[in-house]
Design a protein around this motif. Structure first.
Motif, PDB file in Angstrom:
ATOM      1  N   MET A 217      -1.282   2.017   8.145  1.00  0.00           N
ATOM      2  CA  MET A 217      -2.003   0.762   7.584  1.00  0.00           C
ATOM      3  C   MET A 217      -2.943   1.569   6.290  1.00  0.00           C
ATOM      4  N   SER A 218      -3.226   2.386   6.708  1.00  0.00           N
ATOM      5  CA  SER A 218      -4.486   3.060   5.610  1.00  0.00           C
ATOM      6  C   SER A 218      -3.584   3.288   4.617  1.00  0.00           C
ATOM      7  N   ARG A 219      -1.983   3.988   4.840  1.00  0.00           N
ATOM      8  CA  ARG A 219      -1.563   4.564   3.654  1.00  0.00           C
ATOM      9  C   ARG A 219      -0.937   3.634   3.010  1.00  0.00           C
ATOM     10  N   ILE A 220      -0.430   2.230   3.719  1.00  0.00           N
ATOM     11  CA  ILE A 220      -0.487   0.724   2.189  1.00  0.00           C
ATOM     12  C   ILE A 220      -1.589   0.507   1.270  1.00  0.00           C
ATOM     13  N   ALA A 221      -2.624   0.412   2.408  1.00  0.00           N
ATOM     14  CA  ALA A 221      -3.885  -0.256   0.975  1.00  0.00           C
ATOM     15  C   ALA A 221      -4.205   0.691   0.563  1.00  0.00           C
ATOM     16  N   ALA A 222      -4.369   2.137   1.081  1.00  0.00           N
ATOM     17  CA  ALA A 222      -4.637   2.946  -0.407  1.00  0.00           C
ATOM     18  C   ALA A 222      -3.748   3.195  -1.465  1.00  0.00           C
ATOM     19  N   GLU A 224      -2.452   2.203  -4.947  1.00  0.00           N
ATOM     20  CA  GLU A 224      -2.992   1.163  -6.351  1.00  0.00           C
ATOM     21  C   GLU A 224      -0.904   0.572  -6.423  1.00  0.00           C
ATOM     22  N   THR A 225      -0.388   1.928  -6.890  1.00  0.00           N
ATOM     23  CA  THR A 225       0.500   1.418  -8.248  1.00  0.00           C
ATOM     24  C   THR A 225       1.570   0.829  -7.474  1.00  0.00           C
ATOM     25  N   TYR A 226       1.380   0.668  -5.637  1.00  0.00           N
ATOM     26  CA  TYR A 226       2.598  -0.853  -5.020  1.00  0.00           C
ATOM     27  C   TYR A 226       2.066  -1.903  -4.834  1.00  0.00           C
ATOM     28  N   ASP A 227       0.842  -1.941  -5.052  1.00  0.00           N
ATOM     29  CA  ASP A 227      -0.355  -3.271  -4.163  1.00  0.00           C
ATOM     30  C   ASP A 227       0.197  -3.382  -3.834  1.00  0.00           C
ATOM     31  N   GLY A 228      -0.506  -2.004  -2.424  1.00  0.00           N
ATOM     32  CA  GLY A 228      -0.855  -1.841  -1.432  1.00  0.00           C
ATOM     33  C   GLY A 228      -1.977  -2.334  -1.346  1.00  0.00           C
ATOM     34  N   SER A 229      -3.552  -2.878  -1.728  1.00  0.00           N
ATOM     35  CA  SER A 229      -4.409  -3.373  -0.762  1.00  0.00           C
ATOM     36  C   SER A 229      -4.266  -4.514  -0.821  1.00  0.00           C
ATOM     37  N   ASN A 230      -2.936  -5.849  -1.594  1.00  0.00           N
ATOM     38  CA  ASN A 230      -3.113  -7.578  -1.186  1.00  0.00           C
ATOM     39  C   ASN A 230      -1.926  -6.850  -0.352  1.00  0.00           C
ATOM     40  N   PHE A 231      -0.818  -6.283   0.052  1.00  0.00           N
ATOM     41  CA  PHE A 231      -0.152  -6.188   0.631  1.00  0.00           C
ATOM     42  C   PHE A 231      -0.741  -6.355   2.648  1.00  0.00           C
TER      43      PHE A 231
END
Length: 600
Positions: A217-222, A224-231
């Protein structure tokens, strides 16, 4: 240790530098969009420790690996804060004045007050706010937003006995918090997930173990290119909404940006959903969508894929990150689809598991949903999906399949199901693990337990629910009714009766002595021996005067005993027959479970 092998560095940085990294985005704080769980007094204590020069523990950052872009260039990865998220969030709130998101996902401000003459910190409250001897908020002073010279003049005017010189010294000490050194352990991006986990466990003295799902989840949130924060928000919000449907209105009000994403419309159905049989947390959700889409069970692999790792060349590539995000999001939308989710829950309930208290393993439920989504993607018929999901779900409970080393077993099962098909893998597993030896011997041993949350007892109850069996000595009330309305499990041989005869707790609480029974029937039974209270029941069949339950004929009584796996020896049973009763009932329970399983 040689620098060639050293995969981390340990450095000291002033707090001012660390906060500047957070503001600039050089350090990603995945938890910044998740609830801040610290009590405000912990924030106060952290500020007090920094003021007094006490150590506040290390922060641990893990650098995203440098990845190869499509044009062949290398992109430098930012640092992810994997330990110290709550501390850094507390500092950004108390010192920089930024808002946090509380456990109800509402934005709040934390203000820490300071009494310069007493050298005391406190969480701001109405009484302190009215007291001119307190500085109601340290943030503007420490961060430099106040003119300190003017502030000292005004404070001394309100507090005439205060020395400007002394106050100036205290304020300088307060501002000095920004110069306090904080240790940062910086982990290399090419460390594997197991090594990072081991380092984290060894350093963190509180023994808080981050799961591989946390790292994923840390990798996802960090990213920005693939909208990780919203995901990441989408994952968190779904899990929170599944428990608190009213949270929908808060998202609608406080997170306008997320409201405009495709995720929001896909999870909005939860605002009217109150079923709590399957309430996944973010670890459950990430595991299911990864297992379903990538046919793997080890979340360490997901962390590597989110970092762009090519398992063959051992390099990190941007196209792998892009593909991983695309596939994860696709799987996420299948998971949160209203039809899929509700139909899966319906299948589990159709197997007799109508209440979450009956399901002792979340991993069993997670894998069953992965199986459902997989079979649906392979265009299995509805009838076959229901059959195989029910059967595998119950098999997993009976074999305690995912209780130890679950990731390895999940990984193996999903691979074999993909390679051989569910039909073949199920058949082979049944032959190996549900042989006659299991039904005639092992299951009997599992039922010899005093634990009410025994998973085998839950399967027995599910069998009763599926067969629409009545509660013990009930004419109309079913076991399903009793479970759904939080009825009680009672003893067939009353507890007080057995205790008076010297039976210890482990023996009188045997699950073979448990039965769902209406409380009013249990009260009527009291502490009588079975032969005595059943004599009353037999008498009421003759005179039609109800005293215990409402059964009025012999056939219904015998059928009720059969449904509850009560041997007919019960009519003459007292304390001396108790152990024999337990043995006979276990045989009947095991037989019922077997018949139930093969009926699925």
């Amino acid at each position: 240790m040689s620098s060639q092998f050293q995969k981390y560095s340990v450095n000291q940085y002033p707090l001012e530098i660390i906060l500047s990294w957070v503001k600039s985005g050089e350090i990603a704080i995945p938890e910044i969009q998740r609830p801040f769980v610290w009590d405000t007094t912990k924030v106060r204590n952290l500020i007090d420790s920094l003021y007094k020069g006490f150590p506040v523990g290390y922060l641990i950052t893990w650098k995203n690996p440098t990845v190869k872009l499509k044009d062949g260039k290398l992109a430098e990865g930012k640092k992810i804060l994997i330990d110290g998220q709550q501390r850094v969030t507390a500092l950004t709130a108390a010192i920089l004045g930024e808002q946090i998101i509380n456990k109800d996902y509402v934005k709040k401000t934390i203000k820490i007050a300071f009494h310069p003459l007493k050298d005391e910190f406190e969480v701001l409250n109405p009484a302190i706010e009215k007291d001119v001897s307190w500085i109601s908020d340290i943030s503007p002073i420490i961060s430099g937003r106040y003119n300190i010279y003017r502030f000292i003049k005004e404070y001394c005017q309100k507090n005439p006995n205060t020395s400007e010189e002394k106050l100036s010294e205290i304020i300088e000490k307060l501002k000095g918090i920004m110069n306090r050194q904080i240790g940062v352990i910086e982990l290399s991006g090419d460390l594997d997930i197991d090594t990072v986990t081991e380092i984290f466990i060894r350093i963190n003295r509180e023994g808080v173990i981050l799961s591989q799902a946390d790292f994923a989840m840390s990798r996802i949130a960090a990213n920005e290119t693939y909208d990780g924060s919203n995901f990441r928000k989408a994952i968190d919000y779904f899990c929170h909404l599944s428990i608190h449907p009213e949270f929908y209105n808060q998202i609608d009000e406080v997170d306008k940006d997320f409201k405009n994403t495709e995720y929001f419309s896909k999870i909005s159905w939860l605002k009217n959903e109150n079923d709590d049989l399957y309430d996944p947390d973010y670890k459950d959700l990430i595991r299911v969508i990864f297992t379903t889409e990538f046919k793997r069970g080890k979340l360490a692999d997901l962390v590597s894929l989110l970092s762009g790792r090519n398992f063959e060349t051992k390099t990190f590539e941007e196209n792998i990150i892009e593909d991983t995000f695309h596939r994860l999001k696709k799987s996420y939308f299948s998971f949160v689809n209203e039809t899929n989710f509700k139909r899966f829950v319906m299948i589990i309930k159709s197997a007799g598991f109508i209440d979450k208290s009956m399901i002792k393993s979340q991993n069993v439920l997670n894998f069953a949903y992965s199986l459902y989504l997989l079979l649906k993607s392979l265009n299995y018929s509805s009838e076959k999906i229901e059959k195989y999901v029910r059967r595998w779900f119950v098999l997993s409970i009976l074999t305690e399949r995912y209780s130890g080393s679950p990731e390895s077993k999940i990984d193996r099962d999903i691979r074999l199901i993909t390679q051989k098909g569910i039909e073949k893998h199920l058949e082979e597993t049944e032959k190996a693990e549900l042989s006659d030896g299991f039904w005639n011997s092992a299951l009997m041993q599992h039922l010899e337990s005093s634990l009410a949350n025994n998973p085998y007892f839950s399967v027995f109850l599910a069998a009763q629910v599926k067969n629409r069996n009545k509660g013990f000595l009930s004419k109309e009330i079913t076991v399903a009714d009793l479970i759904s309305h939080r009825g009680d499990i009672h003893h067939i041989f009353p507890k007080d009766y057995l205790k008076k005869n010297g039976v210890n707790k482990n023996d009188y609480n045997q699950i073979a002595n448990y039965v769902y029974m209406q409380s009013e029937i249990n009260i009527k039974i009291g502490n009588k021996a079975p032969k005595d209270y059943l004599k009353i029941v037999l008498n009421q069949l003759k005179n039609n005067q109800m005293e215990i339950g409402a059964i009025t004929d012999q056939k219904s009584l015998i059928e009720n005993l059969k449904e509850n796996c009560i041997p007919e020896m019960i009519f003459n049973a007292d304390f001396y027959q108790y152990n024999n009763f337990l043995e006979e009932r276990r045989k009947l329970m095991a037989k019922k479970i077997k018949e139930y399983y093969f009926s699925l």
